[in-house]
Design an enzyme around this catalytic site. Structure first.
Site, mmCIF file in Angstrom:
data_model
loop_
_atom_site.group_PDB
_atom_site.id
_atom_site.type_symbol
_atom_site.label_atom_id
_atom_site.label_comp_id
_atom_site.label_asym_id
_atom_site.label_seq_id
_atom_site.Cartn_x
_atom_site.Cartn_y
_atom_site.Cartn_z
ATOM 1 C CB CYS A 126 1.821 2.355 1.578
ATOM 2 S SG CYS A 126 0.050 2.029 1.439
ATOM 3 C CE LYS B 82 -2.654 11.847 14.395
ATOM 4 N NZ LYS B 82 -2.393 12.800 13.269
ATOM 5 C CD GLU C 224 7.090 3.608 2.518
ATOM 6 O OE1 GLU C 224 6.004 3.418 1.944
ATOM 7 O OE2 GLU C 224 7.213 3.648 3.754
ATOM 8 C CD GLU D 74 -1.694 0.275 4.440
ATOM 9 O OE1 GLU D 74 -0.498 0.026 4.116
ATOM 10 O OE2 GLU D 74 -2.295 1.281 4.095
#
Length: 493
Positions: free
Chosen positions: A294, A184, A395, A260
């Protein structure tokens, strides 16, 4: 120079690849995909819902017995053929990915080649996956060994920022280990992933082995995790969403999860480093993919004795980063993915300025002129950042870097590790002893010394983090082990 329009005529019909057909009437609704460089709609994109997920998961389940039992040479050759087709299709795949997310084509073509690298690397493991003979003391003769077996059907969710490479990093080890898969991908990047799925069919993969079903995480993602046909889940994305994924997997199985997740990686620059090289690496690397990565080094920790010199050079380099047409060869940074991301990032910047979390020294606003219709944010640097603030700790996933000063190794480690994240870390020094001390002390899954991986993730090396940056690994033999499990056999003689 006028902005290049999205080449709509090259875009595949969006939809879900289930078995060997494209399903273009998804039950999850639809949305207008906008090209990030212009803000103009490319196509109306159908979204998969629970119905399509169920069809895809059942297709993967039905394809599993035959896929597990084919010869290792067949499986290896199919992976190699898929890699070959991706290499031949690099130009188109680069174009589709640029339209997907606005990432400059000079980067998306490289990402397509990385994808082929991962498939080829994992193809090399196919006939090396086996087991081991183990000693076993049972008071009588016994021959004990292990067999490496696939989990079965893997349900994988991948992000928008590097859609093809993110998918290939999972497809390679999953398929090499003998699993089938339902991916997905993010609905924000619908074009390149469908083309890759078509190439797998063209390579000769049996229908149902690879299924690609773009859709919203809240519906399609939940359905995938909870599907009774799915044996293991892989999730790549934000840490907050991962909490919902792990809960859903626990409630529906329980079934194992690998993830992850996000990062807020520190780049630590000591005063014995080559300053110009460190500036070029940290600033150039930090703004890769428009800061939407990331593992990028977004926290720049600089030793006090070189702090002012670093800030001056970093500001000059960040100010010179070329924003522009993603299809122009000279463009260094493109837009962020959509209007929602742009508004969120600009809101973070505005709040940081208003609450004095740091000193804004360049950027901090949308680009104007011919770029004003797109979602371009100027490369942004904050200096003198308070390490206790959200600007340093959270983040951002955009073109925003923060600079802090430190005095010595101990303080550098304290600041670097004072975060919930632990994906990557970067160290710049010419002191070998310091390299070993820092790499041992940093709480991160990956540490890069005196540079960053400009050639992208390396297929032979494990990729993943610690703490809230995830669990499990892609890359290397570790990825093969991630998607296979040992069976113990004891033969008493």
């Amino acid at each position: 120079m006028s902005m290049t329009s999205a080449p709509v005529h090259l875009l595949p019909e969006p939809g879900a690849l289930i078995g060997d057909r494209i399903v273009s009437d998804g039950s999850g609704g639809e949305y207008d995909h906008a090209y990030a460089a212009t803000g103009r709609v490319t196509k109306r994109v159908p979204l998969a819902g629970p119905h399509e997920i169920d069809l895809a998961a059942k297709a993967a389940h039905d394809a599993l017995p035959a896929w597990k039992s084919i010869s290792t040479s067949q499986r290896r050759d199919l992976l190699m053929r898929a890699a070959e087709l991706i290499r031949k299709d690099t130009d188109l795949l680069g174009t589709l990915t640029t339209v997907d997310s606005g990432t400059p084509k000079n980067a998306t073509e490289v990402a397509a080649r990385w994808s082929a690298d991962f498939l080829e690397y994992n193809a090399g493991w196919v006939d090396r996956i086996g087991g081991e003979i183990r000693p076993a003391d049972q008071g009588r003769p016994v021959h004990a060994y292990t067999i490496d077996e696939p989990y079965g059907v893997i349900g994988a969710m991948t992000p928008f920022n590097a859609p093809i490479i993110a998918m290939a990093m999972v497809l390679g080890p999953v398929l090499a280990a003998g699993n089938t898969i339902v991916v997905k991908p993010s609905q924000l990047a619908p074009y390149g992933v469908i083309r890759v799925g078509q190439l797998f069919l063209e390579a000769g993969f049996p229908p149902g082995v690879v299924n690609i079903v773009p859709g919203p995480g809240s519906t399609a993602g939940q359905a995938l995790v909870r599907s009774p046909y799915v044996d293991k889940v892989f999730f790549e994305g934000g840490t907050k969403t991962a909490r919902f994924v792990t809960v859903a997997a626990a409630e529906s199985g329980p079934k194992p999860v690998a993830a992850e997740l996000g990062g807020k990686s520190p780049s630590i620059i000591f005063d014995d480093a080559d300053l110009d090289d460190a500036v070029a690496s940290t600033i150039g690397g930090g703004f890769t993919f428009g800061g939407q990565g990331c593992v990028l080094g977004t926290r720049l920790l600089v030793q006090a004795s070189i702090y002012d010199a670093y800030v001056e050079k970093a500001k000059a380099l960040a100010s010179s980063v070329t924003l522009g047409d993603p299809f122009a060869e000279t463009t260094m940074m493109g837009p962020v993915v959509n209007a929602t991301a742009s508004e969120r990032i600009l809101g973070i910047i505005s709040d940081a300025v208003e609450t004095r979390q740091g000193k804004l020294i360049t950027g901090g606003e949308r680009a104007g002129g011919e770029l004003s219709d797109g979602f371009f944010i100027k490369p942004t640097l904050f200096a003198d950042v308070d390490p206790s603030t959200p600007l340093h700790r959270e983040e951002i996933f955009g073109p925003v870097l923060v600079i802090l000063r430190f005095e010595d190794e101990a303080e550098a480690l304290r600041i670097a590790n004072d975060t919930e994240y632990g994906l990557g870390a970067y160290v710049y020094t010419n002191d070998v002893g310091r390299v070993h001390r820092m790499t041992a002390g940093l709480e991160a899954g990956m540490v890069y010394v005196n540079g960053s991986p400009s050639n992208g993730p390396t297929p032979a090396l494990p990729f993943g983090g610690v703490k809230h940056s995830g669990f499990g690994r892609l890359g290397g033999i570790e990825a093969i082990r991630e998607f296979s499990r040992p069976k113990t056999v004891m033969l008493f003689t």
